[in-house]
Design a protein around this motif. Structure first.
Motif, short mmCIF file in Angstrom:
data_model
loop_
_atom_site.label_atom_id
_atom_site.label_comp_id
_atom_site.label_asym_id
_atom_site.label_seq_id
_atom_site.Cartn_x
_atom_site.Cartn_y
_atom_site.Cartn_z
N TYR A 15 5.17 8.56 -4.08
CA TYR A 15 4.43 7.33 -4.36
C TYR A 15 4.06 7.25 -5.84
O TYR A 15 4.12 6.17 -6.44
CB TYR A 15 3.18 7.24 -3.48
CG TYR A 15 3.52 7.18 -2.01
CD1 TYR A 15 4.02 6.02 -1.43
CD2 TYR A 15 3.37 8.30 -1.20
CE1 TYR A 15 4.35 5.97 -0.09
CE2 TYR A 15 3.69 8.25 0.15
CZ TYR A 15 4.19 7.09 0.69
OH TYR A 15 4.53 7.04 2.03
N LEU A 19 5.45 4.29 -8.34
CA LEU A 19 4.52 3.54 -9.19
C LEU A 19 4.94 3.63 -10.66
O LEU A 19 4.98 2.62 -11.36
CB LEU A 19 3.10 4.07 -9.01
CG LEU A 19 1.99 3.36 -9.76
CD1 LEU A 19 1.87 1.91 -9.30
CD2 LEU A 19 0.67 4.08 -9.55
N ILE A 23 7.99 0.24 -9.02
CA ILE A 23 8.52 -0.20 -7.73
C ILE A 23 7.39 -0.30 -6.71
O ILE A 23 6.66 0.65 -6.48
CB ILE A 23 9.60 0.78 -7.22
CG1 ILE A 23 10.79 0.80 -8.18
CG2 ILE A 23 10.04 0.41 -5.80
CD1 ILE A 23 11.80 1.89 -7.87
N THR A 24 7.29 -1.47 -6.10
CA THR A 24 6.41 -1.68 -4.96
C THR A 24 7.31 -1.75 -3.73
O THR A 24 8.23 -2.58 -3.68
CB THR A 24 5.62 -3.00 -5.10
OG1 THR A 24 4.85 -2.94 -6.30
CG2 THR A 24 4.73 -3.24 -3.91
N LEU A 25 7.05 -0.89 -2.76
CA LEU A 25 7.90 -0.89 -1.57
C LEU A 25 7.71 -2.17 -0.78
O LEU A 25 6.58 -2.56 -0.48
CB LEU A 25 7.56 0.30 -0.67
CG LEU A 25 8.11 1.65 -1.09
CD1 LEU A 25 7.73 2.71 -0.05
CD2 LEU A 25 9.61 1.61 -1.29
#
Length: 168
Positions: A15, A19, A23-25
């Motif tokens: 995570y 970040l 990238i935001t999932l």
């Protein structure tokens, strides 16, 4: 902290790396036919093929070597990798449970004379190594196809070894 500095910190999580990469999932993309996005069997998680779809529903199509360049297809494979990670997160609840990315099978919708399939699938491989570090190194196949579902430019499936110690 830069991404390269973060990669060197053993305590950084997938995570943290996502970040740092900006990238935001997205939500895991739903199946497009009669199958599920993943199946867990013991300590292995099998991910169904994903394609280059954006969170807003936009899908990248085309034939690599004709109307899609290698650079564009690399970006499509990277986006497909993001979707695979979203499925991992949905399946496992925590990406820290990924023990190893075992195998990728990358398919490229390509012209008959196209021969640079590995360069395309590197978009996904590079992402997985950046997000999971050494645990992201994997065995892989990269092959060409005359077509893929919906005309997508790439499709990639994966096998993931997972930590089941607290989740049985």
């Amino acid at each position: 902290m830069t991404f390269s500095e973060l990669k060197k910190r053993p305590e950084s999580t997938p995570y943290d790396r996502l970040l740092a990469l900006g990238i935001t999932l997205p939500e895991a993309p739903p199946p497009i036919a009669n199958f599920v996005t993943h199946v867990q069997e013991g300590k292995l998680l099998f991910l169904s093929g994903q394609g280059p779809s954006e969170a807003d529903g936009r899908v990248y199509t085309g034939k690599v070597g004709a109307d899609v360049t290698v650079d564009q297809a690399y970006a499509h494979a990277r986006l497909t990798g993001i979707n695979l990670i979203a499925v991992m997160h949905a399946a496992l609840g925590d990406l820290r449970r990924v023990r190893r990315v075992v195998k990728l099978f990358g398919m490229v919708n390509a012209t008959p004379d196209f021969a640079d399939h590995p360069a395309v699938i590197n978009g996904c491989s590079d992402l997985l190594i950046n997000v999971f570090g050494e645990r992201g190194s994997h065995a892989r196949s990269a092959v060409g196809h005359g077509s893929l579902p919906g005309g997508i430019s790439v499709e990639i499936e994966a096998v993931i070894a997972i930590d089941c110690s607290d989740h049985q």
